[in-house]
Write a protein that holds these residues in place. Structure first.
Motif, PDB file in Angstrom:
ATOM      1  N   GLN A   1      23.740   6.950 -25.311  1.00  0.00           N
ATOM      2  CA  GLN A   1      22.558   7.374 -24.555  1.00  0.00           C
ATOM      3  C   GLN A   1      22.566   6.882 -23.112  1.00  0.00           C
ATOM      4  N   ASN A   2      23.450   5.939 -22.798  1.00  0.00           N
ATOM      5  CA  ASN A   2      23.471   5.309 -21.472  1.00  0.00           C
ATOM      6  C   ASN A   2      24.914   5.139 -21.022  1.00  0.00           C
ATOM      7  N   LEU A   3      25.541   6.235 -20.678  1.00  0.00           N
ATOM      8  CA  LEU A   3      26.975   6.248 -20.371  1.00  0.00           C
ATOM      9  C   LEU A   3      27.335   5.422 -19.146  1.00  0.00           C
ATOM     10  N   ASP A   4      26.404   5.217 -18.230  1.00  0.00           N
ATOM     11  CA  ASP A   4      26.690   4.476 -17.003  1.00  0.00           C
ATOM     12  C   ASP A   4      26.441   2.978 -17.133  1.00  0.00           C
ATOM     13  N   CYS A   5      26.035   2.527 -18.305  1.00  0.00           N
ATOM     14  CA  CYS A   5      25.714   1.107 -18.497  1.00  0.00           C
ATOM     15  C   CYS A   5      26.853   0.362 -19.185  1.00  0.00           C
ATOM     16  N   GLU A   6      27.022  -0.877 -18.758  1.00  0.00           N
ATOM     17  CA  GLU A   6      27.899  -1.814 -19.462  1.00  0.00           C
ATOM     18  C   GLU A   6      26.986  -2.692 -20.314  1.00  0.00           C
ATOM     19  N   PHE A   7      27.347  -2.860 -21.576  1.00  0.00           N
ATOM     20  CA  PHE A   7      26.537  -3.639 -22.507  1.00  0.00           C
ATOM     21  C   PHE A   7      27.277  -4.892 -22.936  1.00  0.00           C
ATOM     22  N   LYS A   8      26.546  -5.977 -23.016  1.00  0.00           N
ATOM     23  CA  LYS A   8      27.055  -7.216 -23.610  1.00  0.00           C
ATOM     24  C   LYS A   8      25.982  -7.740 -24.546  1.00  0.00           C
ATOM     25  N   ILE A   9      26.414  -8.537 -25.511  1.00  0.00           N
ATOM     26  CA  ILE A   9      25.527  -9.051 -26.557  1.00  0.00           C
ATOM     27  C   ILE A   9      25.455 -10.569 -26.459  1.00  0.00           C
ATOM     28  N   ALA A  10      24.240 -11.103 -26.580  1.00  0.00           N
ATOM     29  CA  ALA A  10      24.028 -12.550 -26.589  1.00  0.00           C
ATOM     30  C   ALA A  10      23.199 -12.934 -27.806  1.00  0.00           C
TER      31      ALA A  10
ATOM     32  N   CYS B   1      15.272 -25.011 -26.617  1.00  0.00           N
ATOM     33  CA  CYS B   1      15.154 -25.216 -25.166  1.00  0.00           C
ATOM     34  C   CYS B   1      16.498 -25.591 -24.549  1.00  0.00           C
ATOM     35  N   THR B   2      17.210 -26.483 -25.186  1.00  0.00           N
ATOM     36  CA  THR B   2      18.541 -26.877 -24.708  1.00  0.00           C
ATOM     37  C   THR B   2      19.503 -25.693 -24.776  1.00  0.00           C
ATOM     38  N   ASP B   3      19.483 -24.980 -25.891  1.00  0.00           N
ATOM     39  CA  ASP B   3      20.400 -23.852 -26.078  1.00  0.00           C
ATOM     40  C   ASP B   3      20.142 -22.719 -25.094  1.00  0.00           C
ATOM     41  N   VAL B   4      18.891 -22.474 -24.748  1.00  0.00           N
ATOM     42  CA  VAL B   4      18.578 -21.417 -23.783  1.00  0.00           C
ATOM     43  C   VAL B   4      19.232 -21.722 -22.439  1.00  0.00           C
ATOM     44  N   GLN B   5      19.199 -22.995 -22.041  1.00  0.00           N
ATOM     45  CA  GLN B   5      19.835 -23.371 -20.771  1.00  0.00           C
ATOM     46  C   GLN B   5      21.340 -23.108 -20.808  1.00  0.00           C
ATOM     47  N   ILE B   6      21.976 -23.484 -21.903  1.00  0.00           N
ATOM     48  CA  ILE B   6      23.427 -23.308 -22.036  1.00  0.00           C
ATOM     49  C   ILE B   6      23.787 -21.825 -22.116  1.00  0.00           C
ATOM     50  N   LEU B   7      23.061 -21.072 -22.934  1.00  0.00           N
ATOM     51  CA  LEU B   7      23.340 -19.648 -23.087  1.00  0.00           C
ATOM     52  C   LEU B   7      23.075 -18.892 -21.779  1.00  0.00           C
ATOM     53  N   SER B   8      22.065 -19.294 -21.052  1.00  0.00           N
ATOM     54  CA  SER B   8      21.779 -18.679 -19.751  1.00  0.00           C
ATOM     55  C   SER B   8      22.961 -18.848 -18.806  1.00  0.00           C
TER      56      SER B   8
ATOM     57  N   GLN C   1      26.089 -19.164 -19.661  1.00  0.00           N
ATOM     58  CA  GLN C   1      27.152 -18.267 -20.127  1.00  0.00           C
ATOM     59  C   GLN C   1      26.899 -16.838 -19.644  1.00  0.00           C
ATOM     60  N   CYS C   2      25.668 -16.387 -19.737  1.00  0.00           N
ATOM     61  CA  CYS C   2      25.309 -14.994 -19.432  1.00  0.00           C
ATOM     62  C   CYS C   2      25.188 -14.728 -17.935  1.00  0.00           C
ATOM     63  N   LYS C   3      25.039 -15.775 -17.143  1.00  0.00           N
ATOM     64  CA  LYS C   3      24.778 -15.630 -15.707  1.00  0.00           C
ATOM     65  C   LYS C   3      25.856 -14.808 -14.998  1.00  0.00           C
ATOM     66  N   SER C   4      27.110 -14.985 -15.360  1.00  0.00           N
ATOM     67  CA  SER C   4      28.197 -14.260 -14.685  1.00  0.00           C
ATOM     68  C   SER C   4      28.112 -12.748 -14.917  1.00  0.00           C
ATOM     69  N   PHE C   5      27.505 -12.324 -16.000  1.00  0.00           N
ATOM     70  CA  PHE C   5      27.336 -10.905 -16.294  1.00  0.00           C
ATOM     71  C   PHE C   5      26.291 -10.269 -15.379  1.00  0.00           C
ATOM     72  N   GLN C   6      25.341 -11.037 -14.924  1.00  0.00           N
ATOM     73  CA  GLN C   6      24.266 -10.576 -14.041  1.00  0.00           C
ATOM     74  C   GLN C   6      23.554  -9.337 -14.596  1.00  0.00           C
ATOM     75  N   PRO C   7      22.933  -9.463 -15.754  1.00  0.00           N
ATOM     76  CA  PRO C   7      22.257  -8.293 -16.327  1.00  0.00           C
ATOM     77  C   PRO C   7      21.082  -7.847 -15.463  1.00  0.00           C
TER      78      PRO C   7
ATOM     79  N   PHE D   1      28.417 -13.451 -25.977  1.00  0.00           N
ATOM     80  CA  PHE D   1      27.933 -14.801 -25.667  1.00  0.00           C
ATOM     81  C   PHE D   1      27.207 -15.343 -26.892  1.00  0.00           C
ATOM     82  N   PHE D   2      27.574 -16.527 -27.332  1.00  0.00           N
ATOM     83  CA  PHE D   2      26.872 -17.186 -28.441  1.00  0.00           C
ATOM     84  C   PHE D   2      27.139 -18.673 -28.353  1.00  0.00           C
TER      85      PHE D   2
END
Length: 151
Positions: free
Chosen positions: A105-114, A10-17, A19-25, A128-129
């Motif tokens: 398969q998705n040339l127009d997408c930017e991918f990031k990994i969390a 639960c704590t880690d999800v808040q922190i990782l979220s 980190q990922c927020k700036s990417f705006q998936p 992000f980790f």
């Protein structure tokens, strides 16, 4: 072996979220099965409704397979920023097999990994980790629910 409990999750999800927020998936792909719990939590926190999964198998129990198997596809039409989520990057073989396929398969997408955990020796590192793993991680979603099943 390290036990990873729900409270820490639960704590880690808040922190990782955060980190990922700036990417705006605008889409999240959960790598089934390990990444599903985390991907669901991140999709809620990031308010990303487009949550999909893809099944990638590189382990049988705790034994790593020689070959990675990818089963299924995702529909990313209309997506531009896709967050790929797994619980841990161990060897990196799962992501090394999956990411080139998704990108082709998705040339127009930017991918990031969390992920929650990564190993320094992995072939692929997440964008992000939170933690570096040095031992086997026993996740609560693997241990707690299975141990409660009737025999």
């Amino acid at each position: 072996m390290i036990y990873y409990d729900y409270k820490r999750f639960c704590t880690d999800v808040q922190i990782l979220s955060q980190q990922c927020k700036s990417f705006q998936p605008d889409a999240i792909i959960a790598i089934a099965r390990g990444g599903m719990t985390l991907a669901h939590a991140l999709s809620m926190n990031l308010e990303t409704r487009n949550l999909q999964s893809i099944r990638v198998e590189s382990y049988d129990g705790d034994a790593q397979r020689e070959n990675v198997t990818i089963l299924g596809t995702c529909d990313l039409s209309g997506s531009k920023r896709v967050l790929v989520v797994d619980d841990i990057v161990d060897s990196g073989q799962t992501l090394a097999a999956l990411m080139p396929l998704l990108r082709s398969q998705n040339l127009d997408c930017e991918f990031k990994i969390a992920t929650l955990f990564t190993k320094q020796t992995a072939l692929v590192q997440p964008d992000f980790f939170l933690h570096k793993a040095t031992d086997w991680i026993d996740f609560f979603w693997e241990r707690d629910y299975l141990s409660e099943l009737p025999k």
